[in-house]
Write an enzyme that holds these catalytic residues in place. Sequence first.
Site, PDB file in Angstrom:
ATOM      1  CB  CYS A   5      -0.952  -0.012   1.194  1.00 57.24           C
ATOM      2  SG  CYS A   5      -0.172  -0.384   2.794  1.00 57.24           S
ATOM      3  CE1 TYR A   6       2.070   4.242   4.914  1.00 58.45           C
ATOM      4  CE2 TYR A   6       2.981   2.181   5.729  1.00 58.45           C
ATOM      5  CZ  TYR A   6       2.296   3.361   5.957  1.00 58.45           C
ATOM      6  OH  TYR A   6       1.852   3.668   7.230  1.00 58.45           O
TER       7      TYR A   6
END
Length: 342
Positions: free
Chosen positions: A146-147
């Site tokens: 996600c990051y």
Amino acid sequence: MGVTVAVAGASGYGGGELLRLLLAHPEIKIGALAANASAGLPVTEVHPHLPDLEGRVFTDAAALAGTDADIVFLALPHGQSAAVAATLPDTVRVADLGADHRLVDPEAWRRAYGGEHAGTWTYGLPELPWARAEIAASRRVAIPGCYPTATSLGLVPLLVGGLVEPADLVVVAASGTSGAGRSATVNLLGSEVMGDLTAYKVGTHQHRPEITQTLSRAAGMTVTVSFTPVLAPLPRGILATSTGRATPGTDADAVYETLRAAYAGEPFVRVLPPGRWPHTAATLGGNAVHVQGTFDPETGRAIVVTAIDNLGKGAAGQALQCANLMLGLPETAGLTAQGIAP
């Protein structure tokens, strides 16, 4: 419905979001749903928001061996995907939401996650300039973290366009608690999280080598990234602020127009009008990425802010987007760029 899918790790947050999306897909039939810790439990006991799966029961992941599904999604904790993938026929397409197959460098894997590297699969971030054809031609795809998704979509256009120096990139990104998974830990209790912001794994987060890997490919050389993750008091969403020392001639218009040109025609990336900054709530429930950029003349740095739903574009939505490409289906099938408000 001509495509059958199976899901391993279907009881977690990422797996549950994937099931929600699959139920709305016009071409997909949901096959086996595996979740070792929840094997034997009704799906709706774990995911009461999915009443269309009433009567379905979770199986053990071992039941997927020899599956005849067209594609298998692995939504397992990091380090567990490789063993399940090894039991699947070579003819079956696999999309891995875990980290097992994202990194190219085995030593980088060992430093970030420990244990032996399971090998590298095609990296599944379709909006990268080189990615779509690679994904469509692959039977094994690693879905980005996600990051790294939020950060890469902000900085890659600036690196490709030569607007920032590769040796001086700084990222501060805040994430909701669902990014840590569904396992109960004290620091994720509501009474611990509400009303609080805290940095964590500063300088040591496992996603930094993945961010570095993608940005280095975009820059054509090794980049240096400072990455500080922040735990935010919300269930889902990521807001990433990424900056880089600008090259001579870069200004706010150049940053904005580079982003706008890079994502023109992209169904899920929205470069917001000048002066409007991304909100995590605006991406909730969708596969959207909201982007804005500018230039700070006081520091000489280009700044890009991106917002995503960490369970959407940061996990399940991106996995389905890649699956559509792998299966030759419309890339947007079963997905939306629209959020849920308020």
